[in-house]
Design an enzyme around this catalytic site. Structure first.
Site, PDB file in Angstrom:
ATOM      1  N   LYS A  21       0.817  -1.011   0.136  1.00  0.00           N
ATOM      2  CA  LYS A  21      -0.100   0.014   0.027  1.00  0.00           C
ATOM      3  C   LYS A  21       0.878   1.164  -0.001  1.00  0.00           C
ATOM      4  O   LYS A  21       0.805   2.228  -0.673  1.00  0.00           O
ATOM      5  CB  LYS A  21      -0.895   0.073   1.183  1.00  0.00           C
ATOM      6  CG  LYS A  21      -1.326   1.460   1.621  1.00  0.00           C
ATOM      7  CD  LYS A  21      -2.278   1.270   2.704  1.00  0.00           C
ATOM      8  CE  LYS A  21      -1.846   1.891   3.915  1.00  0.00           C
ATOM      9  NZ  LYS A  21      -1.746   3.238   3.996  1.00  0.00           N
ATOM     10  N   ASN A  22       1.976   1.189   0.875  1.00  0.00           N
ATOM     11  CA  ASN A  22       2.644   2.390   1.063  1.00  0.00           C
ATOM     12  C   ASN A  22       3.579   2.772   0.062  1.00  0.00           C
ATOM     13  O   ASN A  22       4.165   3.999  -0.200  1.00  0.00           O
ATOM     14  CB  ASN A  22       3.236   2.785   2.398  1.00  0.00           C
ATOM     15  CG  ASN A  22       2.061   2.824   3.624  1.00  0.00           C
ATOM     16  OD1 ASN A  22       1.084   3.117   3.003  1.00  0.00           O
ATOM     17  ND2 ASN A  22       2.321   2.703   4.846  1.00  0.00           N
ATOM     18  N   CYS A 116      -5.416   8.297   8.502  1.00  0.00           N
ATOM     19  CA  CYS A 116      -5.741   7.792   9.877  1.00  0.00           C
ATOM     20  C   CYS A 116      -5.322   8.802  10.869  1.00  0.00           C
ATOM     21  O   CYS A 116      -4.116   9.095  10.998  1.00  0.00           O
ATOM     22  CB  CYS A 116      -4.992   6.510   9.955  1.00  0.00           C
ATOM     23  SG  CYS A 116      -5.495   5.194   8.870  1.00  0.00           S
ATOM     24  N   ARG A 122      -0.446  15.075  13.190  1.00  0.00           N
ATOM     25  CA  ARG A 122       0.495  14.660  11.844  1.00  0.00           C
ATOM     26  C   ARG A 122       1.013  15.655  11.030  1.00  0.00           C
ATOM     27  O   ARG A 122       0.463  16.032  10.078  1.00  0.00           O
ATOM     28  CB  ARG A 122      -0.352  13.467  11.039  1.00  0.00           C
ATOM     29  CG  ARG A 122      -0.538  12.186  11.866  1.00  0.00           C
ATOM     30  CD  ARG A 122      -1.295  11.003  11.032  1.00  0.00           C
ATOM     31  NE  ARG A 122      -0.405  10.340  10.065  1.00  0.00           N
ATOM     32  CZ  ARG A 122      -0.858   9.346   9.318  1.00  0.00           C
ATOM     33  NH1 ARG A 122      -2.150   9.023   9.228  1.00  0.00           N
ATOM     34  NH2 ARG A 122      -0.111   9.005   8.295  1.00  0.00           N
ATOM     35  N   GLN A 126       8.159  19.337   7.733  1.00  0.00           N
ATOM     36  CA  GLN A 126       9.410  18.678   7.189  1.00  0.00           C
ATOM     37  C   GLN A 126       9.316  18.760   5.619  1.00  0.00           C
ATOM     38  O   GLN A 126      10.031  18.873   4.956  1.00  0.00           O
ATOM     39  CB  GLN A 126       9.922  17.224   7.561  1.00  0.00           C
ATOM     40  CG  GLN A 126      10.122  17.368   9.175  1.00  0.00           C
ATOM     41  CD  GLN A 126      11.294  18.169   9.427  1.00  0.00           C
ATOM     42  OE1 GLN A 126      12.539  18.015   8.845  1.00  0.00           O
ATOM     43  NE2 GLN A 126      11.130  19.059  10.368  1.00  0.00           N
ATOM     44  N   ASP A 307       3.550   0.313  12.226  1.00  0.00           N
ATOM     45  CA  ASP A 307       2.245   0.147  11.536  1.00  0.00           C
ATOM     46  C   ASP A 307       2.173  -1.414  11.929  1.00  0.00           C
ATOM     47  O   ASP A 307       0.862  -2.061  11.590  1.00  0.00           O
ATOM     48  CB  ASP A 307       2.302   0.109  10.111  1.00  0.00           C
ATOM     49  CG  ASP A 307       2.381   1.625   9.716  1.00  0.00           C
ATOM     50  OD1 ASP A 307       2.698   1.732   8.620  1.00  0.00           O
ATOM     51  OD2 ASP A 307       2.152   2.369  10.581  1.00  0.00           O
ATOM     52  N   ARG A 399      -9.198   0.080   3.539  1.00  0.00           N
ATOM     53  CA  ARG A 399      -8.067   1.127   2.956  1.00  0.00           C
ATOM     54  C   ARG A 399      -6.882   0.383   2.675  1.00  0.00           C
ATOM     55  O   ARG A 399      -5.905   1.001   1.828  1.00  0.00           O
ATOM     56  CB  ARG A 399      -7.935   2.128   3.950  1.00  0.00           C
ATOM     57  CG  ARG A 399      -9.187   3.102   4.334  1.00  0.00           C
ATOM     58  CD  ARG A 399      -8.810   4.356   5.087  1.00  0.00           C
ATOM     59  NE  ARG A 399      -7.684   4.708   4.531  1.00  0.00           N
ATOM     60  CZ  ARG A 399      -7.096   5.916   5.219  1.00  0.00           C
ATOM     61  NH1 ARG A 399      -7.462   6.445   6.262  1.00  0.00           N
ATOM     62  NH2 ARG A 399      -6.061   6.571   4.722  1.00  0.00           N
TER      63      ARG A 399
END
Ligand code: EPZ
Length: 431
Positions: A21-22, A116, A122, A126, A307, A399
């Site tokens: 996913k990421n 999320c 969050r 940066q 995660d 998701r």
């Protein structure tokens, strides 16, 4: 939608892991920068991905599904560097469009990211630091991020990230890959999905070296051209199934993985008395004896992945002894603990620390998923618990986990997916 789970059974059989996913949510926005058609293979069909594909279509891109997990993306028709669709508030990765737009157009207008919310803030400071160093003026306000390269095009820079940030590393890499000159990103994130994005961009003609280390050097190029690329398997999806076997007991072959990416998870499970055998592009996970306690500290890769924290904390809730979990990446990530307590778990939380006193069993209950990985942890809790568990809020889970109900049923789990208003009786008969 909700899941109904009758727990207390071991898991047996084999499961195929989908694309990461990421990695997918970084590579798909990167297609915006490519002057050609990108054929992306091994794409997980999960809602974060389908949302990003919809956004590219809404912007004017051509997105064609070749098969369930292969998509052709052609962003050449996109002429406006703006994405202001409400749906973007639902996912975090929409902010990768900023880096991609700045690279191609020298400007960007993107809705502030969602994603999320597992407790703390969050921030994106940066990302802003990186874009500014590359010569962009960045304004945040009215729920928008607006960025503009002062001289029309970004220029190379040396950027030291104050915190190891996956998102900032991705966004700066995207923006820098078509800047004029060379960029060095120091204190960069080293996750497998960072390496996968760099490999994708290099396959399109970018010049990125050092991805996977904490110093990444990007020489800007004028043009990226289309081609084919297959996304790596999902380290966290694989880890989630590994944790499920540890919690339920049984023996499962987890196929289509890169064992090296799972080292930290495998090591922790072995500490707990779980057998993990590396088989090239698969791991076999077996747990048929007692489950031991363990301490966990989540850290950026190659440390134990944050995660995976909710999933493994859930397994530790039924381990022999007391475990200490320390969340080293996010301010806090324990919203799910209240749901486990309702099933009989004994967990105390103080800021970033959770003290988990293992209990003999969890009892089925109606619990809720509050974010993606906490949702996966709720499913694991239901699989472990005696009796029936109803997991609500499963849209979070979908998701990031392709076909999770199908895959778990393939391992012998008693789990079905039902709409919110299904009467309970019809569900029991279906179990
Ligand atoms: C990515 O989020 C992942 N999401 C997250 O996975 C994952 O938990 C996280 O990396 C850490 O591995 C995606 O890849 C889409 P970060 P990201 O920037 O990029 C602080 C999942 O379940 N920080 O690495 O948002 C931040 O507060 C999701 O798949 C700043 O201070 O995370 C955190 O403490 C959940 N300023 C730490 O850095 C910034 O500008 C790491 O965040 C950015 C981050």
């Amino acid at each position: 939608m909700k899941y109904l789970i009758k727990g207390g059974k071991p898991l047996c059989g084999s499961v195929e892991i989908s694309g990461a996913k990421n990695a997918a949510v970084a590579i798909i926005p990167a297609c915006l920068m490519v002057d050609g058609v990108c054929r992306i293979e091994n794409v997980p069909m999960i809602s974060d991905v389908t949302m990003l594909l919809r956004i590219l279509r809404e912007m004017g891109g051509i997105v064609r599904m070749v098969n369930k997990n292969t998509v052709d993306i052609d962003c050449r028709p996109i002429t406006r560097p703006a994405a202001e669709f409400d749906m973007m508030r639902q996912i975090r990765a929409s902010y990768y469009l900023i880096g991609a737009m700045l690279a191609r157009f020298g400007s960007a207008r993107v809705v502030m990211p969602g994603g999320c919310n597992f407790g703390g803030t969050r921030p994106i400071d940066q990302h802003v630091k990186g874009f500014s160093a590359l010569g962009a003026r960045v304004e945040l306000g009215n729920d928008m991020v607006v960025a503009e390269a002062r001289s029309g095009r970004l220029h190379g820079a040396n950027i030291y990230l104050d915190v190891v940030s996956v998102g900032a590393t991705v966004n700066v890499m995207l923006a820098a890959s078509m800047a004029v000159g060379t960029t060095v990103i120091e204190n960069a994130a080293k996750e497998p999905h960072i390496v996968d994005l760099a490999n994708f961009l290099n396959s399109c003609g970018a010049d990125i070296r050092g991805a996977g280390t904490n110093v990444i050097k990007v020489r800007g190029v004028k043009r990226l051209e289309g081609g084919s690329y297959a996304i790596i398997p999902d380290q966290i999806e694989a880890g989630t199934y590994m944790a499920a076997v540890a919690g339920c007991g049984g023996e499962v072959l987890i196929q289509n993985v890169i064992p090296r990416h799972l080292e930290c998870i495998s090591g922790k499970l072995r500490e707990m008395g779980v057998e993990v055998e590396n088989l090239g592009d698969a791991v076999r996970v077996t747990r048929d004896g007692p489950l031991g306690r363990a301490n966990i500290k989540t850290l950026p890769y190659p440390g134990f992945p944050t995660d995976m924290q909710p999933q493994l904390s859930t397994v530790l809730a039924v381990a022999n002894g007391t475990s200490v979990v320390s969340e080293g990446v996010w301010e806090t990530r324990y919203k799910y603990v209240d749901e486990l307590r309702r099933m009989g778990a004994r967990i105390q939380v103080e800021g970033r620390i959770a003290i988990i006193e293992g209990v003999r069993r969890l009892s089925g209950a109606t619990i809720r998923a509050y974010d993606l990985r906490a949702g996966a942890a709720m499913v694991i809790a239901g699989l472990i618990a005696e009796g029936t568990t109803t997991v609500e809020g499963v849209s979070y889970i979908e998701r990031g986990y392709e076909d999770i109900v199908l895959k778990l049923r393939g391992l012998g789990a008693d789990i079905i997916s039902v709409t919110e208003d299904d009467p309970k009786e019809s569900l029991r008969s279906a179990m």
